[in-house]
Design a protein around this motif. Structure first.
Motif, PDB file in Angstrom:
ATOM      1  N   GLY A  94       0.812  -1.210   0.000  1.00  0.00           N
ATOM      2  CA  GLY A  94       0.000   0.000   0.000  1.00  0.00           C
ATOM      3  C   GLY A  94       0.846   1.261   0.000  1.00  0.00           C
ATOM      4  O   GLY A  94       0.530   2.236  -0.699  1.00  0.00           O
ATOM      5  N   GLU A  95       1.920   1.236   0.768  1.00  0.00           N
ATOM      6  CA  GLU A  95       2.791   2.416   0.834  1.00  0.00           C
ATOM      7  C   GLU A  95       3.451   2.684  -0.517  1.00  0.00           C
ATOM      8  O   GLU A  95       3.479   3.825  -0.996  1.00  0.00           O
TER       9      GLU A  95
ATOM     10  N   GLU B 227       2.704   5.827  -3.428  1.00  0.00           N
ATOM     11  CA  GLU B 227       3.707   6.711  -4.035  1.00  0.00           C
ATOM     12  C   GLU B 227       3.586   6.729  -5.550  1.00  0.00           C
ATOM     13  O   GLU B 227       3.914   7.719  -6.199  1.00  0.00           O
ATOM     14  N   LYS B 228       3.135   5.613  -6.113  1.00  0.00           N
ATOM     15  CA  LYS B 228       3.048   5.510  -7.580  1.00  0.00           C
ATOM     16  C   LYS B 228       1.736   6.041  -8.136  1.00  0.00           C
ATOM     17  O   LYS B 228       1.679   6.518  -9.273  1.00  0.00           O
ATOM     18  N   ALA B 229       0.655   5.917  -7.364  1.00  0.00           N
ATOM     19  CA  ALA B 229      -0.682   6.214  -7.897  1.00  0.00           C
ATOM     20  C   ALA B 229      -0.900   7.712  -8.028  1.00  0.00           C
ATOM     21  O   ALA B 229      -0.349   8.507  -7.266  1.00  0.00           O
ATOM     22  N   GLY B 230      -1.747   8.084  -8.986  1.00  0.00           N
ATOM     23  CA  GLY B 230      -2.097   9.484  -9.180  1.00  0.00           C
ATOM     24  C   GLY B 230      -3.336   9.895  -8.411  1.00  0.00           C
ATOM     25  O   GLY B 230      -3.795  11.031  -8.530  1.00  0.00           O
ATOM     26  N   GLY B 231      -3.885   8.973  -7.634  1.00  0.00           N
ATOM     27  CA  GLY B 231      -5.110   9.251  -6.891  1.00  0.00           C
ATOM     28  C   GLY B 231      -5.802   7.950  -6.563  1.00  0.00           C
ATOM     29  O   GLY B 231      -5.261   6.865  -6.813  1.00  0.00           O
TER      30      GLY B 231
ATOM     31  N   ALA C  72      -5.001  -0.587  -9.121  1.00  0.00           N
ATOM     32  CA  ALA C  72      -4.158  -1.258 -10.106  1.00  0.00           C
ATOM     33  C   ALA C  72      -2.701  -1.243  -9.657  1.00  0.00           C
ATOM     34  O   ALA C  72      -2.006  -2.266  -9.738  1.00  0.00           O
ATOM     35  N   ALA C  73      -2.244  -0.086  -9.160  1.00  0.00           N
ATOM     36  CA  ALA C  73      -0.861  -0.001  -8.681  1.00  0.00           C
ATOM     37  C   ALA C  73      -0.637  -0.960  -7.514  1.00  0.00           C
ATOM     38  O   ALA C  73       0.395  -1.647  -7.433  1.00  0.00           O
TER      39      ALA C  73
END
Lengths: 246, 246, 246
Positions: free
Chosen positions: C210-211, C215-219, C225-226
């Motif tokens: 999750g962490e 950091e990768k997700a845009g929202g 998916a990330a």
């Protein structure tokens, strides 16, 4: 030289033609499937150009069965009301001469589900789509085209057979890919009267889109979005370059 | 000069204010909808700042109806138990004076569903959200605000009308976008007492977020994630730059 | 020096070992959960290497309960037929000695659901996974490991306790993350006989994945998916670098 180059080009062209008709005609496809499979199945049909409906309420199914241009019967997570909706819908489809596809999910693991699936064969599915274990358990006879999916997809029926390669290992790590694929077969049946051609072309489109999406995706989480994006944009050139026989 | 520049700026400001209140207050929004629409509807509400609940079990609905700060009644895939839950919930909402939104999915195609939808109008929905064909079939009279969505969204009620442009063609290739939008209207009703304002602002937020997401997405598969990301981050500046009347 | 560096390294190693066994053995995990949570729960299990099944039909549940290697009982959106399936399944799991996990969704808000959850405790869940309010309402006694999730996850049982940090605020804006996490605990129980270890390792994997995904997700739209991509690829090195006690 073997028959493959000509044959694969021919199937790529047929698939492109089916996709064009699907996008132009936007047929209604009714899908009786498990709740877990509904979102991806609906989105795959919409991405491909069809208009999905999904009511499995016995009190409403007649109205949908009277209008739909193809039907999916998926036996995953088979609740009593959906079972009743299936039993109501099939005679209507049969009378109207509208094609339907059977997806006998896990009939190899549940005797009750197998018995129910066998009873549905009397209503003449145009195509049965299953994995090898499910197909072996069901052993459908008669006129239905059999689409056995796996690493190589095997389509058989009406004296013809075809093996297709493609797809991607990530597809096994995404829920409802099988059911969504059955939905695309149904959508192709709505625009292509030959059941063998419809099944083969739908699986070819899925194999090519899956292979490309697998190259783009960062894992099973990002795979479905990539897959639908690719399928939505799939064209004859890409199919001709990527289609492969098994 | 026409009224548009001032009016559009005003609606953008109102929408930004609704979004701020929604994020600050995190109201509970109960959604009675089809199983295919549940995941996107829940995620849209969470992205916007609301707290969704979705139980449609008649034996549990009273507890949720007594606490929710807004309610969605969506008639897609209407199963018997959800129908019963709707009938139980609406008098509770009415007694509590809590706003609810009706989404009469496909009432133009099912006489039984149309009759049920008409019977619900007695319970005074704050807003009816539908496409043009559904709205024409239902023809709601009385005080309800009517939000007719399509390429141009048309909001009418209480002597006022507003037309909104925006959105993106990909939205028609994603399942449950309509239901998810109805959910946002309900969330705005939880923080904005004027139903016309709530409906107009929710549709404006969706139109702007949809337009931006459509520019970012690679197709219908990647659209929903982009849409939720944009909605979650939507601010007054973006609304002021992007809002357009129809 | 405090105990943390050694302890956190030990838990990271145990988590990597559980993930390896899960990917090698691909256990079947049956999940009785709400319709809104099914797609993400199934996809999380598939991303992690397990094989999910989800039928909640009373007429079919015995066959699944006889074969599954772990079970999730999630009380969200509890419909009558799923309730009946739960009551049928638990004695079978108990007789077979197969572990199950209880996720008592919103028992703090529904007296009827709380009473039902309490009755299930007689069947000895291996783990109860809940947020703090739900855990306080249920107050499970006896042997069950308690996994209370929040900003810091707190695992307690069998005389041991562990606090885990990690995760990401976006997880609160995605539906069904809690239920999907419960599913991972069940999957770990299928390959790890010590319930405390299974619960702690599953929550550690979720916190690290999750962490990184945050950091990768845009929202919140791109987060799931990330998250699944990261979980699918999660390895011992990443766990060792990222694991943090609370």
């Amino acid at each position: 030289m073997d028959r493959a180059p000509d044959e694969v080009r021919l199937w790529a062209e047929r698939t492109a033609a089916c996709l064009s008709r699907l996008r132009a005609e936007a047929p209604q496809v009714h899908v009786l499937t498990s709740t877990v499979a509904q979102p991806l199945s609906a989105n795959l049909l919409l991405a491909a150009g069809a208009r999905p409906s999904m009511s499995a309420e016995p009190g409403e199914i007649d109205a949908f069965a009277e209008r739909t241009q193809a039907l999916v019967v998926n036996l995953g997570m088979l609740e009593a009301s959906r079972r009743e909706a299936v039993v109501r819908a099939l005679p209507i489809l049969e009378r109207r001469g509208v094609a339907w596809v059977l997806d006998p999910v896990k009939v190899d693991r549940s005797p009750a589900r197998l018995a129910f699936a066998r009873s549905l064969l009397d209503h003449q599915p145009a195509v049965v789509r299953a994995n090898a274990a499910e197909m072996a358990a069901l052993a459908p006879a008669g006129a239905a085209v059999r689409a056995t999916t796996g690493e190589i997809d095997h389509i058989a029926g009406d004296g013809r057979t075809l093996d297709l390669a493609g797809g991607h290992p990530l597809m096994a790590h995404v829920t409802a890919m099988g059911c969504a694929g059955t939905g695309l077969i149904a959508a192709f049946l709505a625009v292509e009267p030959d059941a063998f051609t419809a099944a083969a072309c739908a699986l070819l489109a899925l194999a090519v889109a899956g292979e490309i999406a697998g190259e783009k995706a960062g894992g099973p989480g990002s795979f479905p979005a990539a897959f639908l994006d690719v399928l939505h944009a799939l064209d004859g050139d890409t199919l001709a370059r990527r289609a492969r026989l098994g």
